[in-house]
Each structure stands twice: as structure tokens, then as C-alpha cells.
Design a protein around this motif. Structure first.
Motif, PDB file in Angstrom:
ATOM      1  N   ASP A   1      11.164  11.260  -3.881  1.00 34.56           N
ATOM      2  CA  ASP A   1      10.829  10.327  -2.810  1.00 34.56           C
ATOM      3  C   ASP A   1      11.430   8.972  -3.164  1.00 34.56           C
TER       4      ASP A   1
ATOM      5  N   SER B   1       0.816  -1.222   0.000  1.00 35.18           N
ATOM      6  CA  SER B   1       0.000   0.000   0.000  1.00 35.18           C
ATOM      7  C   SER B   1       0.851   1.274   0.000  1.00 35.18           C
ATOM      8  N   ARG B   2       2.090   1.167   0.446  1.00 42.77           N
ATOM      9  CA  ARG B   2       2.942   2.353   0.521  1.00 42.77           C
ATOM     10  C   ARG B   2       3.934   2.471  -0.640  1.00 42.77           C
TER      11      ARG B   2
ATOM     12  N   GLU C   1       5.264   3.366  -4.026  1.00 44.60           N
ATOM     13  CA  GLU C   1       4.837   4.296  -5.072  1.00 44.60           C
ATOM     14  C   GLU C   1       5.761   4.294  -6.284  1.00 44.60           C
ATOM     15  N   ASN C   2       7.046   4.116  -6.062  1.00 42.44           N
ATOM     16  CA  ASN C   2       8.019   4.331  -7.130  1.00 42.44           C
ATOM     17  C   ASN C   2       8.728   3.064  -7.609  1.00 42.44           C
TER      18      ASN C   2
ATOM     19  N   LYS D   1       6.035  -3.801  -6.350  1.00 43.34           N
ATOM     20  CA  LYS D   1       4.633  -3.742  -5.901  1.00 43.34           C
ATOM     21  C   LYS D   1       3.808  -4.854  -6.552  1.00 43.34           C
TER      22      LYS D   1
ATOM     23  N   ARG E   1      10.000   4.938  -0.885  1.00 40.65           N
ATOM     24  CA  ARG E   1       8.977   3.951  -1.221  1.00 40.65           C
ATOM     25  C   ARG E   1       8.612   4.021  -2.677  1.00 40.65           C
TER      26      ARG E   1
END
Length: 169
Positions: A166, A31-32, A34-35, A40, A169
Motif C-alpha cells: 500500500d 488519520s489515514r 499508515e506508511n 504523520k 498512504r
């Protein structure tokens, strides 16, 4: 019930709690992210595998007229929540997540090897078959992590060099 069967039931309950913990941990991690879309996607695939593994373990337990341990399952889930909260504050969360996942997969691998041997000792061919199949999935995930963690570290370090990016994550 023979000693091997008693231990098998006990260790199946432990494995079920381990899978409940893994599912919570993986969901929080996914869920966290992103990149790192490849990581994922693989984690989300493993979440599905993990949920199915827990169901298969329940089926093994039901053949002994037993069920998962509510206490062990709850403890595993609480541990996963603590791990997830800890990860939120790490500046290198993606790297720490890869390390934790790799270590956890190897704990699962060891657990399923023990379950396979115990099921064989107990004469439970079906539980042995189930645990061998789960073992293959865990080994596949560990191998995937081993092969893809260096790339994730590389991507993290590249992103970490960019001001304002970022990378965690």
C-alpha cells in the motif's frame, strides 16, 4: 471603527475559518497515513499548532468585541471534509496530500502577511505580534514540507513498485 480595523476584523474571521479548515483537513489526512510515520508525526504536531492558532485569533477578535464567523467556519470545515473524501480515492494520496498541504501553507503565509500589515496599519500591536508568531509556524511547516516531500515521493515510488504494497498512504 477605522477602515483598517474593519478589514482587520474581517480578515481575522477569514483566518479563523482557514485554521478551522486546516485542522479538519490535517486530522483527516493524519488519520489515514499508515506508511509514512515522519509525515504523520509532523502533521499531528501541526494540528496542535493549528488549534492553538485558532484560539489566538479568537483572542484577537475578542479585543474588538467580535467573534469568529460561524458561517465561514462551517464552510471551511465542509470544504475540508470534501477534500478529505477526495483524497481517499486517490491512488497516490500521500503525494497529493503533500501537494495540497504545501499549497495551503502558502495561502496561510500570504494571509498572515496581510494580517500583519493590516494590524500595523490599524495600530494593533498585539494582533500584529500574534500574527507574526503564527506566520513563523506556517513558514516552518511549509519549509518542512518542501524539505521532506522529495523523500515522501521517493518512498511512495519505491512502495508502488512492490506488488501488493500500500503506497498511497
Amino acid at each position: 471603527m477605522k477602515a483598517a480595523e474593519k478589514r482587520l476584523v474581517e480578515w481575522l474571521r477569514d483566518a479563523h475559518a482557514m485554521e478551522e479548515q486546516a485542522e479538519q483537513m490535517l486530522k483527516a489526512q493524519a488519520s489515514r497515513i499508515e506508511n509514512y510515520p515522519e509525515i504523520k508525526r509532523r502533521i499531528e504536531q501541526h494540528i496542535d499548532e493549528t488549534a492553538n492558532q485558532a484560539k489566538q485569533l479568537e483572542s484577537c477578535l475578542s479585543r474588538y468585541d467580535e467573534s469568529p464567523s460561524t458561517v465561514k467556519d462551517t464552510t471551511g470545515k465542509m470544504t475540508a471534509m470534501g477534500q478529505a473524501l477526495g483524497g481517499m480515492f486517490a491512488g497516490d494520496e500521500i503525494v497529493k496530500g503533500c501537494i495540497a498541504s504545501y499549497a495551503f501553507e502558502h495561502m496561510e503565509i500570504a494571509s498572515y502577511r496581510i494580517l500583519v500589515a493590516t494590524a500595523e496599519e490599524a495600530g494593533d500591536a498585539e494582533t500584529k505580534r500574534v500574527c507574526e508568531a503564527i506566520l513563523k509556524e506556517e513558514e516552518a511547516m511549509a519549509t518542512w514540507l518542501e524539505q521532506h516531500t522529495p523523500q515522501a515521493v521517493h518512498q511512495y515510488l519505491q512502495r508502488d513498485e512492490v506488488p501488493g504494497a500500500d503506497a498511497k498512504r
